[in-house]
Write a protein that holds these residues in place. Structure first.
Motif, short mmCIF file in Angstrom:
data_model
loop_
_atom_site.label_atom_id
_atom_site.label_comp_id
_atom_site.label_asym_id
_atom_site.label_seq_id
_atom_site.Cartn_x
_atom_site.Cartn_y
_atom_site.Cartn_z
N HIS A 87 10.15 20.34 -8.20
CA HIS A 87 9.47 19.61 -9.27
C HIS A 87 8.01 20.07 -9.30
O HIS A 87 7.58 20.86 -8.46
N ASP A 88 7.26 19.56 -10.25
CA ASP A 88 5.84 19.88 -10.35
C ASP A 88 5.07 18.87 -9.50
O ASP A 88 4.74 17.76 -9.96
N GLY A 89 4.80 19.23 -8.25
CA GLY A 89 4.16 18.31 -7.33
C GLY A 89 2.76 17.91 -7.74
O GLY A 89 2.34 16.76 -7.54
N VAL A 90 2.01 18.84 -8.34
CA VAL A 90 0.64 18.54 -8.76
C VAL A 90 0.66 17.53 -9.90
O VAL A 90 -0.10 16.55 -9.89
N ALA A 91 1.52 17.73 -10.89
CA ALA A 91 1.62 16.78 -12.00
C ALA A 91 2.13 15.43 -11.52
O ALA A 91 1.68 14.38 -11.99
N ALA A 92 3.08 15.45 -10.57
CA ALA A 92 3.61 14.20 -10.02
C ALA A 92 2.52 13.41 -9.32
O ALA A 92 2.43 12.18 -9.44
N ALA A 93 1.67 14.10 -8.56
CA ALA A 93 0.56 13.44 -7.88
C ALA A 93 -0.42 12.84 -8.87
O ALA A 93 -0.89 11.70 -8.70
N ARG A 94 -0.73 13.59 -9.91
CA ARG A 94 -1.69 13.12 -10.92
C ARG A 94 -1.18 11.85 -11.60
O ARG A 94 -1.94 10.89 -11.80
N ASP A 146 -3.20 6.05 -2.14
CA ASP A 146 -3.88 7.16 -1.45
C ASP A 146 -3.04 8.40 -1.71
O ASP A 146 -1.96 8.56 -1.14
N VAL A 147 -3.50 9.27 -2.60
CA VAL A 147 -2.71 10.41 -3.05
C VAL A 147 -3.39 11.71 -2.62
O VAL A 147 -4.60 11.89 -2.82
N GLU A 148 -2.61 12.61 -2.05
CA GLU A 148 -3.13 13.91 -1.61
C GLU A 148 -2.13 15.00 -2.00
O GLU A 148 -0.91 14.78 -1.97
N VAL A 149 -2.66 16.16 -2.33
CA VAL A 149 -1.83 17.34 -2.60
C VAL A 149 -2.07 18.34 -1.47
O VAL A 149 -3.21 18.71 -1.18
N LEU A 150 -0.97 18.77 -0.84
CA LEU A 150 -1.05 19.80 0.20
C LEU A 150 -0.99 21.16 -0.49
O LEU A 150 0.05 21.55 -1.02
N PRO A 151 -2.08 21.92 -0.49
CA PRO A 151 -2.17 23.10 -1.38
C PRO A 151 -1.22 24.24 -1.04
O PRO A 151 -0.85 25.00 -1.93
N GLU A 152 -0.81 24.37 0.21
CA GLU A 152 0.05 25.48 0.59
C GLU A 152 1.49 25.06 0.90
O GLU A 152 2.32 25.90 1.24
N ALA A 153 1.78 23.79 0.79
CA ALA A 153 3.10 23.29 1.20
C ALA A 153 4.14 23.48 0.11
O ALA A 153 3.86 23.33 -1.08
N GLY A 154 5.37 23.79 0.53
CA GLY A 154 6.53 23.74 -0.34
C GLY A 154 7.24 22.42 -0.14
O GLY A 154 6.77 21.53 0.58
N HIS A 155 8.40 22.28 -0.78
CA HIS A 155 9.11 21.00 -0.74
C HIS A 155 9.51 20.62 0.68
O HIS A 155 9.55 19.43 1.00
N PHE A 156 9.80 21.59 1.54
CA PHE A 156 10.06 21.29 2.95
C PHE A 156 8.69 21.11 3.62
O PHE A 156 8.18 22.00 4.28
N PRO A 205 0.82 -1.21 0.00
CA PRO A 205 0.00 0.00 0.00
C PRO A 205 0.86 1.26 0.00
O PRO A 205 1.92 1.31 0.63
N VAL A 206 0.37 2.29 -0.70
CA VAL A 206 1.11 3.54 -0.88
C VAL A 206 0.27 4.74 -0.45
O VAL A 206 -0.87 4.89 -0.92
N LEU A 207 0.83 5.56 0.42
CA LEU A 207 0.30 6.90 0.71
C LEU A 207 1.29 7.90 0.13
O LEU A 207 2.50 7.78 0.36
N ALA A 208 0.81 8.86 -0.63
CA ALA A 208 1.69 9.87 -1.21
C ALA A 208 1.08 11.25 -0.99
O ALA A 208 -0.06 11.50 -1.37
N MET A 209 1.86 12.14 -0.39
CA MET A 209 1.42 13.51 -0.14
C MET A 209 2.39 14.44 -0.84
O MET A 209 3.59 14.48 -0.50
#
Length: 286
Positions: free
Chosen positions: A237-244, A254-264, A225-229
């Motif tokens: 990198h392009d986090g939104v495209a990577a998530a998609r 289980d994939v989620e995008v944190l809308p205000e987060a940077g790489h840290f 099982p994989v959780l990816a945030m």
């Protein structure tokens, strides 16, 4: 590869470990400290707390266990690793042949610690390591959680590659300080963990196989099982495209995008709390 990672000088080693001790002081006191000997060297593993399923934290490049200082109290009992082949308390004595060799080495660490049913949690390059482990040595794993993982479903941004080239040519603190500010989306150079990364860049020669993206077939066939945030504001990198793409390749993830987060991704308390909540819940279900 025929070389092993090493410090550039004795004085540089001393400067590095002065920074290391300051960064590790931000962590809770570990309950156990292990130096696990395998065919490739000695891997430093800290255990914080006891009980529960084994959760193992894998740091980003040169981050060491210290980069998880703010996450450890929120996650509960965990193991935290200094990545072998990079600066830290792990000591490499034999070269890695390829990325599969790195996975076999970490599997040997788990074996010597008596760990099975391991839940890996990796941020940045640590996320790549978690995927690499699931591809090449998954038998001891129960799940993997990826926190804005690099070179999994997206390559590095051109600016990140440019900093790498510039740093290789110039290798001055001002280059890497600027890189850290850019990649974090904030000035993090007053943080002990960020200063430790700078010390590692300055004082240590990393000798590991180049980090390459797994194939689409390998990702689609991940056996755990994989959780990816992902971080929507990640600069590296392009986090939104990577998530998609991860969601497309692995619909069960289980994939989620944190809308205000940077790489840290641990930087903002609200993101850190969300990560801890999601990882704890995911580990409990996996």
């Amino acid at each position: 590869m025929g070389e092993v990672g090493e410090f550039r000088s004795t004085a540089g080693r001393e400067r590095y470990f002065a920074a290391y001790d300051l960064a590790m002081a931000e962590c809770p006191p570990p309950d156990e400290v292990h130096d696990v000997v395998t065919a490739h060297g000695s891997t430093r593993v800290y255990r914080f707390g006891s009980g529960g399923a084994p959760v193992v934290l894998l740091p980003g490049m040169l981050g060491t266990a210290a980069c998880h200082a703010e996450l450890i109290p929120a996650l509960g009992p965990v193991y935290a690793v200094d990545t072998l082949g990079e600066a830290g308390r792990s000591v490499q004595t034999a070269p890695f042949v390829d990325t599969a060799d790195r996975a076999r080495c970490l599997d040997a660490v788990f074996e010597r610690l008596g760990l099975t049913g391991v839940h890996l949690v990796g941020g940045s390059t640590g996320g790549w390591h978690a995927v690499n482990q699931a591809v090449h040595a998954p038998d001891r794993l129960a799940s993997i959680s990826l926190l804005d993982p690099t070179t999994v479903t997206s390559g590095f941004a051109l600016t990140a590659l440019g900093y790498g080239v510039l740093g290789g040519l110039v290798n001055r603190d001002w280059v890497w300080r600027r890189f850290l500010r850019w990649s974090a989306g904030a000035d993090v150079t007053d943080r002990a963990d960020a200063r430790l990364v700078l010390a590692g860049i300055r004082e240590y020669r990393v000798r590991v196989p180049f980090q390459v993206r797994p194939s689409a077939e390998q990702i689609s066939a991940l056996p755990v099982p994989v959780l990816a945030m992902f971080a929507a504001r990640s600069a590296v990198h392009d986090g939104v495209a990577a998530a998609r793409l991860l969601a497309d390749l692995l619909p069960a993830a289980d994939v989620e995008v944190l809308p205000e987060a940077g790489h840290f991704v641990y930087l903002r308390a609200s993101d850190r709390d969300r990560i801890a909540e999601r990882v704890r819940g995911f580990v409990g279900r996996a």
